[in-house]
Design a protein around this motif. Structure first.
Motif, mmCIF file in Angstrom:
data_model
loop_
_atom_site.group_PDB
_atom_site.id
_atom_site.type_symbol
_atom_site.label_atom_id
_atom_site.label_comp_id
_atom_site.label_asym_id
_atom_site.label_seq_id
_atom_site.Cartn_x
_atom_site.Cartn_y
_atom_site.Cartn_z
ATOM 1 N N ASP A 1 0.850 -1.192 0.000
ATOM 2 C CA ASP A 1 0.000 0.000 0.000
ATOM 3 C C ASP A 1 0.887 1.244 0.000
ATOM 4 N N ASN A 2 1.307 1.664 -1.191
ATOM 5 C CA ASN A 2 2.203 2.825 -1.297
ATOM 6 C C ASN A 2 1.512 4.147 -0.982
ATOM 7 N N ALA B 1 -8.140 -4.173 3.499
ATOM 8 C CA ALA B 1 -8.628 -3.684 2.214
ATOM 9 C C ALA B 1 -7.810 -4.219 1.038
ATOM 10 N N GLY B 2 -6.651 -4.806 1.316
ATOM 11 C CA GLY B 2 -5.759 -5.258 0.246
ATOM 12 C C GLY B 2 -5.844 -6.750 0.003
ATOM 13 N N SER B 3 -4.991 -7.213 -0.889
ATOM 14 C CA SER B 3 -4.883 -8.642 -1.194
ATOM 15 C C SER B 3 -3.619 -9.165 -0.529
ATOM 16 N N ALA B 4 -3.792 -9.932 0.522
ATOM 17 C CA ALA B 4 -2.656 -10.421 1.300
ATOM 18 C C ALA B 4 -1.941 -11.554 0.581
ATOM 19 N N GLY C 1 -5.029 2.079 11.373
ATOM 20 C CA GLY C 1 -4.787 2.328 9.956
ATOM 21 C C GLY C 1 -4.142 1.133 9.270
ATOM 22 N N ALA C 2 -3.191 0.504 9.953
ATOM 23 C CA ALA C 2 -2.532 -0.678 9.389
ATOM 24 C C ALA C 2 -3.534 -1.814 9.206
#
Length: 186
Positions: free
Chosen positions: A112-113, A131-134, A124-125
């Motif tokens: 997550d740039n 929300a991302g693709s782990a 936040g982490a």
């Protein structure tokens, strides 16, 4: 022609997460009414990640440590326990160092740039990770890349910022050169 200044305290206002609107109405002795409205935004409490560490590891086929333990903030040798290797270099012998890594344990990563590393919070982490693709591996990280790590399948997180991928680093004085450096907060 008079000025009235007062302070009002709303003791439980901070419990109202979100936006709350207030309107105040004042009337004078002649029945003239004036009103003023405003809104207050309250964000959920955040837990800052203030424990920042600088880390690095080397080409896995070189003579120095090719893995890193994010929980304890320490390099780990290739022959070290898999449970301690949150980041282990995946480059083959004789191949140029890319800095790529994989977890030898249950640690997972989300890139997550857009994440605000300087103001990292636990909440936040967690939100960014969810929300991302782990994935258990990272290919070809670049300087400035940011990764959120969920450590060892648990409830703790680390935010990693890659600071330098150097395929020519020969700290090992060996044939398989390369070093990746990063900062991380947890």
């Amino acid at each position: 022609d008079e000025t009235y200044i007062d302070t009002l305290i709303f003791p439980n206002a901070g419990l109202n997460v979100g936006v709350t609107s207030y309107t105040f109405r004042v009337s004078d002795k002649d029945g003239n009414i004036a009103s003023k409205s405003f809104t207050v935004s309250v964000q959920a409490a955040a837990t800052p990640m203030t424990n920042e560490t600088t880390g690095a590891f080397f080409h896995i086929q070189g003579s120095l440590e090719g893995a890193y333990d994010l929980v304890n903030g320490a390099v780990v040798s290739a022959s070290g326990a898999a449970a301690d290797k949150d980041m282990e270099n995946t480059d083959d012998a004789g191949v140029a160092f890319t800095g790529s890594w994989e977890a030898a344990n249950a640690t997972m990563f989300v890139k997550d740039n857009s994440y605000d590393y300087d103001n990292a919070t636990v909440e936040g982490a967690m939100s960014s990770f969810n929300a991302g693709s782990a994935a258990a591996s990272v290919s070809n990280p670049a300087d400035g890349d940011i990764y959120i790590a969920k450590l060892r399948g648990g409830t703790n997180y680390a935010v990693i910022k890659v600071t330098n991928v150097d395929p020519t680093d020969n700290t090992c004085n060996c044939g398989n050169t390369g070093k990746i450096s990063f900062d991380f907060k947890k």
